[in-house]
Motif scaffolding. Sequence first.
Motif, PDB file in Angstrom:
ATOM      1  N   ASP A  34       0.811  -1.219   0.000  1.00 58.95           N
ATOM      2  CA  ASP A  34       0.000   0.000   0.000  1.00 58.95           C
ATOM      3  C   ASP A  34       0.849   1.277   0.000  1.00 58.95           C
ATOM      4  OD1 ASP A  34       0.952  -0.294   2.563  1.00 58.95           O
ATOM      5  OD2 ASP A  34      -0.961   0.144   3.537  1.00 58.95           O
ATOM      6  N   ALA A  35       2.154   1.167  -0.298  1.00 59.97           N
ATOM      7  CA  ALA A  35       3.022   2.346  -0.376  1.00 59.97           C
ATOM      8  C   ALA A  35       2.521   3.241  -1.505  1.00 59.97           C
ATOM      9  CB  ALA A  35       4.463   1.937  -0.621  1.00 59.97           C
ATOM     10  N   PHE A 111       1.438  10.330  -4.898  1.00 63.21           N
ATOM     11  CA  PHE A 111       0.153  10.446  -5.585  1.00 63.21           C
ATOM     12  C   PHE A 111      -0.811   9.516  -4.846  1.00 63.21           C
ATOM     13  CE2 PHE A 111       0.465  12.107 -10.229  1.00 63.21           C
ATOM     14  CZ  PHE A 111       1.087  13.258  -9.784  1.00 63.21           C
ATOM     15  N   THR A 112      -1.750  10.103  -4.140  1.00 62.09           N
ATOM     16  CA  THR A 112      -2.749   9.361  -3.374  1.00 62.09           C
ATOM     17  C   THR A 112      -4.130   9.872  -3.763  1.00 62.09           C
ATOM     18  OG1 THR A 112      -2.618  10.945  -1.543  1.00 62.09           O
ATOM     19  CG2 THR A 112      -1.163   9.017  -1.426  1.00 62.09           C
ATOM     20  N   GLY A 113      -5.158   9.236  -3.211  1.00 62.29           N
ATOM     21  CA  GLY A 113      -6.522   9.668  -3.494  1.00 62.29           C
ATOM     22  C   GLY A 113      -6.827   9.602  -4.980  1.00 62.29           C
ATOM     23  N   ILE A 114      -7.338  10.678  -5.533  1.00 62.20           N
ATOM     24  CA  ILE A 114      -7.721  10.713  -6.939  1.00 62.20           C
ATOM     25  C   ILE A 114      -6.519  10.616  -7.881  1.00 62.20           C
ATOM     26  CG2 ILE A 114      -7.708  13.213  -7.264  1.00 62.20           C
ATOM     27  CD1 ILE A 114     -10.441  12.813  -8.753  1.00 62.20           C
ATOM     28  N   LEU A 115      -5.313  10.796  -7.357  1.00 64.04           N
ATOM     29  CA  LEU A 115      -4.098  10.659  -8.168  1.00 64.04           C
ATOM     30  C   LEU A 115      -3.458   9.275  -8.031  1.00 64.04           C
ATOM     31  CD1 LEU A 115      -2.441  14.150  -7.556  1.00 64.04           C
ATOM     32  CD2 LEU A 115      -3.812  13.411  -9.523  1.00 64.04           C
ATOM     33  N   SER A 116      -4.006   8.430  -7.178  1.00 67.53           N
ATOM     34  CA  SER A 116      -3.428   7.112  -6.924  1.00 67.53           C
ATOM     35  C   SER A 116      -3.424   6.238  -8.175  1.00 67.53           C
ATOM     36  CB  SER A 116      -4.228   6.404  -5.819  1.00 67.53           C
ATOM     37  OG  SER A 116      -3.779   5.080  -5.652  1.00 67.53           O
ATOM     38  N   ASN A 117      -2.453   5.340  -8.242  1.00 63.99           N
ATOM     39  CA  ASN A 117      -2.383   4.355  -9.321  1.00 63.99           C
ATOM     40  C   ASN A 117      -2.958   3.011  -8.893  1.00 63.99           C
ATOM     41  OD1 ASN A 117      -0.252   3.824  -7.500  1.00 63.99           O
ATOM     42  ND2 ASN A 117       0.855   2.714  -9.091  1.00 63.99           N
ATOM     43  N   GLN A 120      -8.007  -0.182  -6.465  1.00 60.81           N
ATOM     44  CA  GLN A 120      -8.901  -0.296  -5.309  1.00 60.81           C
ATOM     45  C   GLN A 120      -9.103   1.049  -4.612  1.00 60.81           C
ATOM     46  OE1 GLN A 120      -5.947  -1.747  -5.756  1.00 60.81           O
ATOM     47  NE2 GLN A 120      -4.886  -2.183  -3.835  1.00 60.81           N
ATOM     48  N   ASP A 121      -8.151   1.974  -4.727  1.00 55.76           N
ATOM     49  CA  ASP A 121      -8.272   3.290  -4.112  1.00 55.76           C
ATOM     50  C   ASP A 121      -8.835   4.333  -5.077  1.00 55.76           C
ATOM     51  OD1 ASP A 121      -7.073   2.228  -1.850  1.00 55.76           O
ATOM     52  OD2 ASP A 121      -5.061   2.918  -2.416  1.00 55.76           O
ATOM     53  N   ASN A 122      -8.653   4.132  -6.359  1.00 52.66           N
ATOM     54  CA  ASN A 122      -8.993   5.126  -7.375  1.00 52.66           C
ATOM     55  C   ASN A 122      -9.533   4.400  -8.618  1.00 52.66           C
ATOM     56  OD1 ASN A 122      -9.119   7.497  -8.861  1.00 52.66           O
ATOM     57  ND2 ASN A 122      -6.932   7.608  -9.228  1.00 52.66           N
ATOM     58  N   ASN A 127      -5.501   4.408 -14.007  1.00 51.34           N
ATOM     59  CA  ASN A 127      -4.624   4.172 -15.155  1.00 51.34           C
ATOM     60  C   ASN A 127      -4.645   5.331 -16.156  1.00 51.34           C
ATOM     61  OD1 ASN A 127      -7.200   3.690 -16.165  1.00 51.34           O
ATOM     62  ND2 ASN A 127      -6.593   1.898 -17.356  1.00 51.34           N
ATOM     63  N   TRP A 128      -5.211   6.461 -15.774  1.00 55.36           N
ATOM     64  CA  TRP A 128      -5.185   7.659 -16.613  1.00 55.36           C
ATOM     65  C   TRP A 128      -3.829   8.350 -16.462  1.00 55.36           C
ATOM     66  CZ3 TRP A 128      -9.993  11.206 -17.108  1.00 55.36           C
ATOM     67  CH2 TRP A 128     -11.139  10.452 -17.405  1.00 55.36           C
TER      68      TRP A 128
END
Length: 180
Positions: A34-35, A111-117, A120-122, A127-128
């Motif tokens: 989850d890093a 990059f977390t939240g809406i920027l996460s790769n 399951q989180d985003n 993949n955008w």
Amino acid sequence: FWASRFIFLAFVGRVAAEGFEFLIGNGSSSLPADAPLMVGLTLIQGAASKGAVCLDGTLPGYHLHRGYGSGANSWLIQLEGGGWCNNVKSCIYRKTTHRGSSNYFEKVIPFTGILSNRAQDNPDFFNWNRAKIRYCDGASFAGDGEDTAAGLQFRGQRIWEATMEDLISKGMRYADNVII
């Protein structure tokens, strides 16, 4: 303190040597699953010639993680916030911080939240192509002036234009979807 600094520098060194692929689960990473994805800074090299500079005259920048698969032609652009400087004194102070000078930008950010790769989180945008545009102009990417006596550049509109031009050159011209 020094041990944690060494670990962080080793992590950044690994990113520089191997790219970011080891963060997205190739099976050989010793980092926790989850890093967060760590994304490097891009300074816009041609920006100064267009007058697109931060409050202190340094180059503007952004962080970009490239999309893939079904998201390869879709772009999510996040504009960093930070409020306005509302008088000369507050703008002079701001140019000594990351809100007014790229000299103080973090070189790598998570990059977390809406920027996460992580799907399951985003699930909608993992993949955008995802970019975070750094904020350093003091007026929400809207200004186009200066205060020469105070050494201040209010060039947010030019920063916006230079950033979009740079991202377009990196594939945004082929976008099917763009969300800002």
